[in-house]
Design a protein around this motif. Structure first.
Motif, PDB file in Angstrom:
ATOM      1  N   PRO A 186      23.586 -19.954  19.678  1.00  0.00           N
ATOM      2  CA  PRO A 186      24.395 -18.789  20.055  1.00  0.00           C
ATOM      3  C   PRO A 186      25.809 -18.890  19.487  1.00  0.00           C
ATOM      4  N   GLU A 187      26.315 -17.766  19.011  1.00  0.00           N
ATOM      5  CA  GLU A 187      27.685 -17.635  18.522  1.00  0.00           C
ATOM      6  C   GLU A 187      27.955 -18.397  17.229  1.00  0.00           C
ATOM      7  N   ALA A 188      26.930 -18.907  16.576  1.00  0.00           N
ATOM      8  CA  ALA A 188      27.139 -19.592  15.294  1.00  0.00           C
ATOM      9  C   ALA A 188      27.377 -18.569  14.190  1.00  0.00           C
ATOM     10  N   THR A 189      28.199 -18.935  13.226  1.00  0.00           N
ATOM     11  CA  THR A 189      28.294 -18.133  12.013  1.00  0.00           C
ATOM     12  C   THR A 189      27.135 -18.509  11.090  1.00  0.00           C
ATOM     13  N   LYS A 190      26.907 -17.657  10.105  1.00  0.00           N
ATOM     14  CA  LYS A 190      25.847 -17.954   9.135  1.00  0.00           C
ATOM     15  C   LYS A 190      26.128 -19.279   8.431  1.00  0.00           C
ATOM     16  N   ALA A 191      27.371 -19.501   8.052  1.00  0.00           N
ATOM     17  CA  ALA A 191      27.715 -20.728   7.338  1.00  0.00           C
ATOM     18  C   ALA A 191      27.515 -21.954   8.219  1.00  0.00           C
ATOM     19  N   SER A 192      27.898 -21.855   9.487  1.00  0.00           N
ATOM     20  CA  SER A 192      27.744 -22.992  10.388  1.00  0.00           C
ATOM     21  C   SER A 192      26.277 -23.278  10.656  1.00  0.00           C
ATOM     22  N   LEU A 193      25.472 -22.235  10.858  1.00  0.00           N
ATOM     23  CA  LEU A 193      24.039 -22.424  11.065  1.00  0.00           C
ATOM     24  C   LEU A 193      23.412 -23.085   9.838  1.00  0.00           C
ATOM     25  N   TYR A 194      23.854 -22.672   8.663  1.00  0.00           N
ATOM     26  CA  TYR A 194      23.335 -23.252   7.420  1.00  0.00           C
ATOM     27  C   TYR A 194      23.707 -24.724   7.314  1.00  0.00           C
ATOM     28  N   ARG A 195      24.972 -25.046   7.591  1.00  0.00           N
ATOM     29  CA  ARG A 195      25.447 -26.423   7.398  1.00  0.00           C
ATOM     30  C   ARG A 195      24.815 -27.407   8.367  1.00  0.00           C
ATOM     31  N   HIS A 196      24.403 -26.937   9.514  1.00  0.00           N
ATOM     32  CA  HIS A 196      23.854 -27.843  10.521  1.00  0.00           C
ATOM     33  C   HIS A 196      22.344 -27.675  10.659  1.00  0.00           C
ATOM     34  N   GLU A 197      21.911 -26.635  11.350  1.00  0.00           N
ATOM     35  CA  GLU A 197      20.485 -26.484  11.645  1.00  0.00           C
ATOM     36  C   GLU A 197      19.641 -26.328  10.393  1.00  0.00           C
ATOM     37  N   VAL A 198      20.075 -25.501   9.446  1.00  0.00           N
ATOM     38  CA  VAL A 198      19.272 -25.278   8.240  1.00  0.00           C
ATOM     39  C   VAL A 198      19.201 -26.553   7.400  1.00  0.00           C
ATOM     40  N   VAL A 199      20.335 -27.206   7.191  1.00  0.00           N
ATOM     41  CA  VAL A 199      20.342 -28.419   6.371  1.00  0.00           C
ATOM     42  C   VAL A 199      19.465 -29.503   6.997  1.00  0.00           C
ATOM     43  N   GLN A 200      19.560 -29.672   8.306  1.00  0.00           N
ATOM     44  CA  GLN A 200      18.751 -30.691   8.963  1.00  0.00           C
ATOM     45  C   GLN A 200      17.262 -30.348   8.881  1.00  0.00           C
ATOM     46  N   ALA A 201      16.911 -29.093   9.181  1.00  0.00           N
ATOM     47  CA  ALA A 201      15.502 -28.693   9.133  1.00  0.00           C
ATOM     48  C   ALA A 201      14.963 -28.764   7.711  1.00  0.00           C
ATOM     49  N   ALA A 202      15.770 -28.357   6.740  1.00  0.00           N
ATOM     50  CA  ALA A 202      15.336 -28.384   5.346  1.00  0.00           C
ATOM     51  C   ALA A 202      15.094 -29.813   4.866  1.00  0.00           C
ATOM     52  N   THR A 203      15.926 -30.738   5.300  1.00  0.00           N
ATOM     53  CA  THR A 203      15.740 -32.135   4.906  1.00  0.00           C
ATOM     54  C   THR A 203      14.430 -32.678   5.453  1.00  0.00           C
TER      55      THR A 203
END
Length: 671
Positions: A186-203
């Motif tokens: 909740p309340e994440a920006t697109k960039a923040s979601l990318y840097r954390h959740e997306v990067v971790q899930a993608a790895t």
């Protein structure tokens, strides 16, 4: 068992992931007869830019024993040449804006990392995930978009995901090799979601996908059981257009403005009018109820006050009353700039700098450094003077028993960039914190970045200001961040901890090394070097702090290597002191507990005495001022010398100029 203090500023920031996400794990179960191999692979990373995801994969794949090289996506012919030179077992595309050439994907395994769950397709996956988090509170631009209406039946699912799929002629339409779900914060920006959740899930998903690679085959190894299905399949989703994120201040409530801006932050920004100028908006923050109440009676779109880098704008009333939002960063609209006589390309800047004259005439609404956190604030939001729950770049809090107190200082500068104003504020905050009765000071940086050093956009802006120059602004900027490092280095009456909750780069890495302890989680990537910015020499007292940690020879090799470094690798090399927690969510409570343990350690007095003695001995041997003077002498050559490499590199970086070639330290296949 770790204890999280109830007043810990890091606690309860992120909700736990839904329990059903575990069922969507990317860890694949390859059948015994499937023919998969576990040997190290030759991997070519093909990317539009060496961004945060590409860097994290570069670190993770090398740590897994694979041979990794990088090629920036410039043209089909260049990609085909790179593939011929590298002869990879697998090509992985973490971040592309063009299709992989057919001549490549038809001949070898090419895996594309898509920031959406299986079935999701299109160039705006994360944008739509955030736009659909909940139905708009009022009919707004997104709700009225004729080609993509939103409604209660299209509210966002509890989870999103990252898919690793095989490249084909169509975008995001190939065979799925692995995928990993994650909760939409909740309340994440697109960039923040990318840097954390997306990067971790993608790895995780990428490493899982590689388990299915088979020698001599374009098809993945069979699975003993099928991959889990996503909660819902979205199908093709079109590009989110400017019109879909156009903010009408008279119609959009604060909730809508925040959602539109966050879905477009860091790019391309939400379109709006600000002080009569078309702009793109970034870094939107909620105003408190008290701040909104003070805006009552102001016209929609009017600018009411300033704080730090931000301007407070009036928007449409919501169910709770008057609406207002803080806008921290803006960029003048590119189309409008092109139509004007201006020869200066628009830059993303602090709103108070982009509209400096107008901002200077506004009232400043400061808030105390030590104030009630937003998560714990009352629904009424306190008053303007007390600042309960109010946003600001800096925030200080304390926790722990008497004589074992921990001070927690956050400096959440946008994208980790530290300009002159930000550095002055941080120096003031550090001096204020000296007066507090604490045993440990945690320098918590920002949630997305600890720090990335000097603010290159502000320096580039100075080149267009009469009577100023990029060279002069660069020198002022490095002097300002050196002042921050000096405050940390000379804080000798307590222990200091640099807590890397997000990545750190260039001067931001060496700012962290000024602390007594440096802790990070496994997802953090460091770039402890300067040379990628036009052979910049660097300062922040690195010539003092780096050799003390890893030795002179290793320090020279690190600075010359110019490669990203994972936190676990950095800890193993002695660059940082400890690495714990898989991600920020796991790291923060462990960090708080470790800081408390350090503050309450029986040998705390002995540690502080040893620290003071070591600092005094080092100063007698060679003063800090001498290290600074030597570093700045080198930097002056970068800024004012005959070699323009730094100025060219900075200009290309801030204006996102396309790459013409891949640096050889990344493209090992071209050496």
């Amino acid at each position: 068992m770790l204890w999280t203090p109830p007043t810990n500023p890091a606690a309860a920031r992120h909700g736990a992931a839904p329990a059903d996400l575990a069922a969507a794990s990317a860890v694949v179960d390859v059948g015994a007869d499937a023919g998969a191999t576990s040997r190290p692979l030759r991997i070519l990373l093909l990317a539009h830019a060496f961004n945060s995801l590409t860097q994290r994969l570069h670190v993770a794949l090398r740590a897994a024993g694979h041979q990794v090289s990088v090629e920036l996506d410039i043209a089909d012919a260049v990609t085909e040449e790179a593939v011929a030179l590298a002869d990879p077992d697998v090509l992985i595309a973490p971040f592309l804006k063009r299709r992989i050439p057919e001549a490549v994907w038809r001949q070898r395994v090419c895996l594309v990392v898509h920031p959406g769950p299986p079935g999701d397709r299109g160039p705006s996956a994360l944008d739509w995930a955030l736009l659909r988090q909940r139905p708009p509170p009022v009919a707004g631009p997104v709700a009225a978009a004729p080609d993509r209406p939103l409604g209660p039946d299209m509210a966002a699912p509890l989870s999103w995901g990252v898919t690793v799929l095989q490249a084909t002629a169509d975008f995001d339409a190939g065979r799925v090799w692995a995928w990993q779900a994650f909760a939409v914060r909740p309340e994440a920006t697109k960039a923040s979601l990318y840097r954390h959740e997306v990067v971790q899930a993608a790895t995780r998903a990428t490493l899982a996908a590689l388990q299915r690679w088979r020698p001599g085959s374009l098809a993945p190894a069979a699975l003993a059981r099928p991959l889990a299905e996503p909660a819902q399949r979205t199908g093709w989703q079109p590009l989110v257009t400017r019109a879909m994120r156009q903010i009408d201040w008279a119609r959009c409530t604060a909730d809508t403005v925040l959602r539109l801006v966050r879905s477009a932050d860091g790019a391309p920004g939400a379109a709006a009018q600000l002080l009569g100028q078309p702009v793109r908006l970034f870094d939107a923050q909620a105003a408190t109820m008290a701040e909104c109440a003070a805006a009552r009676g102001a016209a929609a779109g009017s600018v009411l006050a300033r704080r730090g880098p931000a301007l407070l704008l009036r928007c449409a009333d919501g169910p709770a009353g008057p609406g207002a939002v803080w806008i921290g960063q803006v960029r003048r609209d590119s189309a409008a700039a092109a139509a004007s006589a201006s020869t200066v390309a628009p830059l993303k800047l602090a709103a108070t700098l982009a509209f400096a004259a107008e901002a200077a005439a506004l009232p400043e609404w400061p808030v105390p450094l030590m104030r009630q956190a937003a998560a714990a604030a009352t629904p009424q939001g306190g008053d303007l003077a007390g600042g309960a729950g109010a946003w600001d770049e800096l925030h200080y809090s304390e926790f722990g028993p008497p004589r074992a107190r921990v001070g927690w200082l956050e400096f959440n500068f946008h994208n980790g960039a530290m300009g002159e104003r930000a550095c002055r504020r941080l120096v003031e905050a550090l001096r204020w914190a000296r007066g507090r009765d604490t045993q440990v000071l945690v320098l918590a940086g920002g949630a997305d970045f600890f720090s990335n050093g000097i603010h290159l956009h502000e320096i580039e802006h100075a080149a267009s200001v009469a009577g100023d120059s990029a060279a002069e602004a660069s020198l002022r900027a490095i002097e300002a961040i050196d002042d921050v490092a000096l405050e940390i280095l000379t804080l000798t009456d307590r222990l200091s901890v640099a807590a890397l909750r997000g990545n750190a780069g260039a001067g931001g890495c060496f700012l962290a090394l000024a602390a007594d302890r440096v802790w990070a989680h496994e997802g953090v990537v460091l770039n402890p070097h300067y040379k990628n910015m036009g052979n910049l020499y660097g300062s922040e007292y690195w010539t003092y702090t780096l050799p003390r940690r890893i030795g002179a020879e290793a320090a020279r090799a690190l600075m010359q290597g110019r490669l990203p470094l994972g936190a676990a690798q950095a800890a193993a090399q002695g660059l940082i002191d400890d690495c714990f927690g898989a991600d920020r969510e796991a790291f923060e409570p462990q960090l708080a507990a470790a800081a408390l343990a350090l503050a309450g350690a029986p040998d705390w007095p002995a540690r502080v005495q040893a620290k003071q003695a070591e600092r005094a001995a080092d100063e007698a041997r060679r003063p800090l001022a001498a290290y600074r003077a030597d570093e700045l002498a080198q930097m002056r050559r970068n800024f004012f010398g005959f070699d323009p490499s730094y100025h060219v590199a900075r200009h290309h970086f801030v204006h996102r100029k396309p790459h013409a070639w891949t640096p050889r330290h990344l493209a090992t296949h071209r050496r």
